[in-house]
Design a protein around this motif. Structure first.
Motif, PDB file in Angstrom:
ATOM      1  N   TYR A 292       0.870  -1.189   0.000  1.00  0.00           N
ATOM      2  CA  TYR A 292       0.000   0.000   0.000  1.00  0.00           C
ATOM      3  C   TYR A 292       0.901   1.231   0.000  1.00  0.00           C
ATOM      4  CZ  TYR A 292      -4.359   2.525   0.853  1.00  0.00           C
ATOM      5  OH  TYR A 292      -5.469   3.331   0.726  1.00  0.00           O
ATOM      6  N   ASP A 293       0.856   1.970  -1.089  1.00  0.00           N
ATOM      7  CA  ASP A 293       1.816   3.043  -1.326  1.00  0.00           C
ATOM      8  C   ASP A 293       1.138   4.399  -1.456  1.00  0.00           C
ATOM      9  OD1 ASP A 293       0.728   1.915  -3.727  1.00  0.00           O
ATOM     10  OD2 ASP A 293       2.158   3.086  -4.892  1.00  0.00           O
ATOM     11  N   ALA A 294       0.274   4.730  -0.497  1.00  0.00           N
ATOM     12  CA  ALA A 294      -0.346   6.054  -0.533  1.00  0.00           C
ATOM     13  C   ALA A 294       0.718   7.138  -0.482  1.00  0.00           C
ATOM     14  CB  ALA A 294      -1.319   6.206   0.635  1.00  0.00           C
ATOM     15  N   PHE A 295       1.816   6.869   0.232  1.00  0.00           N
ATOM     16  CA  PHE A 295       2.947   7.790   0.322  1.00  0.00           C
ATOM     17  C   PHE A 295       4.221   6.953   0.359  1.00  0.00           C
ATOM     18  CE2 PHE A 295      -0.733   9.643   2.410  1.00  0.00           C
ATOM     19  CZ  PHE A 295      -0.885  10.821   1.686  1.00  0.00           C
ATOM     20  N   SER A 296       5.263   7.407  -0.325  1.00  0.00           N
ATOM     21  CA  SER A 296       6.444   6.560  -0.537  1.00  0.00           C
ATOM     22  C   SER A 296       7.145   6.105   0.745  1.00  0.00           C
ATOM     23  CB  SER A 296       7.433   7.271  -1.469  1.00  0.00           C
ATOM     24  OG  SER A 296       7.839   8.515  -0.948  1.00  0.00           O
ATOM     25  N   PRO A 297       7.227   6.907   1.832  1.00  0.00           N
ATOM     26  CA  PRO A 297       7.900   6.387   3.033  1.00  0.00           C
ATOM     27  C   PRO A 297       7.228   5.156   3.625  1.00  0.00           C
ATOM     28  CG  PRO A 297       7.651   8.779   3.169  1.00  0.00           C
ATOM     29  CD  PRO A 297       6.844   8.331   2.004  1.00  0.00           C
ATOM     30  N   LEU A 298       5.965   4.924   3.292  1.00  0.00           N
ATOM     31  CA  LEU A 298       5.244   3.787   3.860  1.00  0.00           C
ATOM     32  C   LEU A 298       5.763   2.445   3.349  1.00  0.00           C
ATOM     33  CD1 LEU A 298       1.616   5.227   3.725  1.00  0.00           C
ATOM     34  CD2 LEU A 298       3.160   5.108   5.701  1.00  0.00           C
ATOM     35  N   VAL A 299       6.475   2.446   2.229  1.00  0.00           N
ATOM     36  CA  VAL A 299       7.016   1.188   1.711  1.00  0.00           C
ATOM     37  C   VAL A 299       8.190   0.697   2.553  1.00  0.00           C
ATOM     38  CG1 VAL A 299       8.143   0.071  -0.258  1.00  0.00           C
ATOM     39  CG2 VAL A 299       6.101   1.484  -0.614  1.00  0.00           C
ATOM     40  N   PRO A 300       9.229   1.511   2.809  1.00  0.00           N
ATOM     41  CA  PRO A 300      10.285   1.021   3.702  1.00  0.00           C
ATOM     42  C   PRO A 300       9.775   0.701   5.108  1.00  0.00           C
ATOM     43  CG  PRO A 300      10.645   3.338   3.136  1.00  0.00           C
ATOM     44  CD  PRO A 300       9.590   2.821   2.226  1.00  0.00           C
ATOM     45  N   LEU A 301       8.797   1.465   5.587  1.00  0.00           N
ATOM     46  CA  LEU A 301       8.220   1.173   6.892  1.00  0.00           C
ATOM     47  C   LEU A 301       7.545  -0.203   6.910  1.00  0.00           C
ATOM     48  CD1 LEU A 301       6.761   4.657   7.854  1.00  0.00           C
ATOM     49  CD2 LEU A 301       8.152   3.252   9.365  1.00  0.00           C
ATOM     50  N   GLN A 302       6.886  -0.568   5.818  1.00  0.00           N
ATOM     51  CA  GLN A 302       6.250  -1.888   5.748  1.00  0.00           C
ATOM     52  C   GLN A 302       7.281  -3.006   5.610  1.00  0.00           C
ATOM     53  OE1 GLN A 302       2.291  -1.969   3.389  1.00  0.00           O
ATOM     54  NE2 GLN A 302       3.338  -0.115   2.727  1.00  0.00           N
ATOM     55  N   LEU A 303       8.346  -2.754   4.870  1.00  0.00           N
ATOM     56  CA  LEU A 303       9.413  -3.750   4.772  1.00  0.00           C
ATOM     57  C   LEU A 303       9.935  -4.106   6.153  1.00  0.00           C
ATOM     58  CD1 LEU A 303      11.352  -2.289   1.709  1.00  0.00           C
ATOM     59  CD2 LEU A 303      10.325  -4.562   1.801  1.00  0.00           C
ATOM     60  N   GLU A 304      10.039  -3.109   7.007  1.00  0.00           N
ATOM     61  CA  GLU A 304      10.523  -3.329   8.367  1.00  0.00           C
ATOM     62  C   GLU A 304       9.465  -4.017   9.226  1.00  0.00           C
ATOM     63  OE1 GLU A 304      11.914   0.456   9.846  1.00  0.00           O
ATOM     64  OE2 GLU A 304      13.006   0.863   7.983  1.00  0.00           O
ATOM     65  N   ALA A 305       8.238  -3.526   9.164  1.00  0.00           N
ATOM     66  CA  ALA A 305       7.174  -4.054  10.016  1.00  0.00           C
ATOM     67  C   ALA A 305       6.857  -5.511   9.716  1.00  0.00           C
ATOM     68  CB  ALA A 305       5.915  -3.206   9.854  1.00  0.00           C
ATOM     69  N   LEU A 306       6.999  -5.914   8.456  1.00  0.00           N
ATOM     70  CA  LEU A 306       6.660  -7.283   8.059  1.00  0.00           C
ATOM     71  C   LEU A 306       7.847  -8.241   8.142  1.00  0.00           C
ATOM     72  CD1 LEU A 306       4.301  -6.425   5.084  1.00  0.00           C
ATOM     73  CD2 LEU A 306       3.639  -7.558   7.217  1.00  0.00           C
ATOM     74  N   GLY A 307       9.012  -7.733   8.528  1.00  0.00           N
ATOM     75  CA  GLY A 307      10.150  -8.610   8.759  1.00  0.00           C
ATOM     76  C   GLY A 307      11.017  -8.898   7.561  1.00  0.00           C
ATOM     77  N   PHE A 308      10.850  -8.148   6.488  1.00  0.00           N
ATOM     78  CA  PHE A 308      11.745  -8.328   5.345  1.00  0.00           C
ATOM     79  C   PHE A 308      13.142  -7.813   5.683  1.00  0.00           C
ATOM     80  CE2 PHE A 308       7.583  -8.390   3.272  1.00  0.00           C
ATOM     81  CZ  PHE A 308       7.732  -9.451   2.387  1.00  0.00           C
TER      82      PHE A 308
END
Length: 389
Positions: A292-308
């Motif tokens: 979900y990329d409503a705003f670009s910083p949310l992608v690295p934040l999700q990579l971290e939150a999901l354990g990638f």
């Protein structure tokens, strides 16, 4: 729900209208078109639909959809709140209903006129301050819109991890590259260079214009049924290996600034644990992701939150875009995402997740077995893992 429901259901139909910025028709009309498209894609009849889930934000009311399509009876119907956080949540509700025996074939949809709809107060609605206690704490200070709310989280993330100006650019650039291969994307014919990204105006610091999603008119519908039935239908099934929702404590709707650490996504961390446990896999097994990329910083934040990756390592992972392009370790947002394909509150990401396991994407990744989709951030959220049929 736990591992007992793993791959007992599947997505068998996806449908959509065109994505535009001036659709010229109602949200109800678009919802009907998308549902009929999904029915055709699945190779079923409208009469087979006995369950329905959409967003609380939808103006395309379920009762009008049923009347207009001539659906004889719904034995299950529900709505999911929190905007884009509802996207994969609609699939979770469909899975739960089917497994409980409340329905056999459920359609999930979202129809939106975000670009050409009537002008309203929207997030500025004065009565919302009275209804949502936390809004009264932020509106007087100019925090009035989603871009402003997310900018606050982005500023903290930048400060905490020493992120430099322009380091979020790979998300925007890779999304646009993928959209340029997708004839249905709003930005199909418009490329994006790093120079254009860097020169684009600041919407709310630190977010530039190209760090933000599109305003879009359109509708998407998804049909879910039992795995047994899916094997005999028109399309290759996209088996639902994992699906989960998450709502963490001390949260608000995009303004959870009183948490101990606002450079993390606790809802995503929590649903992510359940998601991978249900699917019996780890992040390393994911072949392609629709974040979900409503705003670009949310992608690295999700990579971290999901354990990638570990905390603070998301920006390093996307650096240069190599790992997230179609030939990288984890290709993302292969239809162009919400930033370059269209913003249908995340439902178009689910459709693209299905295309990847079917092998029909315009940016098709080789030998996809597992496809990840995530829901909206900064709100109670949801996620989905699909497996190739």
């Amino acid at each position: 729900m736990g591992t007992a429901v793993r791959e007992k259901t599947a997505i068998v139909g996806i449908g959509a209208t065109e994505f535009s910025q001036n659709c010229g028709r109602s949200e109800l009309r678009m919802a009907l078109e998308a549902i009929l498209d999904a029915v055709e894609d699945a190779g079923i009849k409208v009469e087979d639909i006995d369950g329905m889930v959409n967003y609380t934000l939808d103006t395309a009311d379920q009762i009008e959809v049923v009347r207009s399509l001539g659906i004889p009876n719904l034995s299950f119907f529900n709505k999911v709140p929190y905007g884009g956080g509802a996207s994969c949540g609609t699939i979770a509700q469909a899975v739960a209903a089917i497994e409980a025996g409340l329905a056999t074939t459920v359609v999930c949809y979202r129809s939106i006129r975000d670009a050409s709809g009537p002008v309203t107060y929207g997030d500025f609605e004065p009565t919302r301050v009275a209804g949502d206690t936390y809004m009264g704490m932020y509106h007087p200070y100019g925090l009035l819109t989603p871009v402003a709310w997310v900018a606050m989280f982005a500023q903290r993330y930048i400060h905490k991890y020493g992120v430099k100006d322009g380091q979020f650019a790979p998300v925007s650039l890779v999304n646009r590259e993928n959209a340029n291969r997708n004839p249905n994307a709003i930005f199909h014919n418009r490329t994006l260079s790093l120079e254009e990204y860097n020169n684009s105006p600041i919407n709310v610091a630190p977010l530039r214009r190209h760090d933000c999603c599109l305003s879009t008119d359109g509708a998407v519908a998804i049909i879910v049924t039992t795995a047994d039935r899916a094997r005999h239908l028109k399309q290759k099934p996209a088996y639902i290996s994992g699906v989960a929702q998450g709502m963490s404590t001390n949260g608000e709707v995009m303004t959870s600034y009183t948490r101990e650490d606002i450079a993390t996504l606790p809802e995503v961390e929590e649903y992510g644990k359940k998601l991978f446990e249900m699917a019996r896999i780890t992040p390393k097994d994911i072949n392609v992701a629709q974040f979900y990329d409503a705003f670009s910083p949310l992608v690295p934040l999700q990579l971290e939150a999901l354990g990638f990756v570990g905390r603070g390592e998301g920006v390093d992972y996307i650096e240069g875009g190599h790992r997230i392009r179609r030939d990288g370790e984890l290709p993302i947002n292969t239809s162009g995402g919400l930033m370059s394909e269209g913003y249908i509150h995340g439902m178009n990401l689910i459709a693209e997740g299905v295309r990847q396991v079917r092998g029909t994407s315009t940016t098709q990744i080789d030998d996809v077995e597992y496809s990840l989709v995530t829901g909206g951030l900064g709100v109670p959220s949801s996620g989905l893992i699909l497996r190739r049929g």
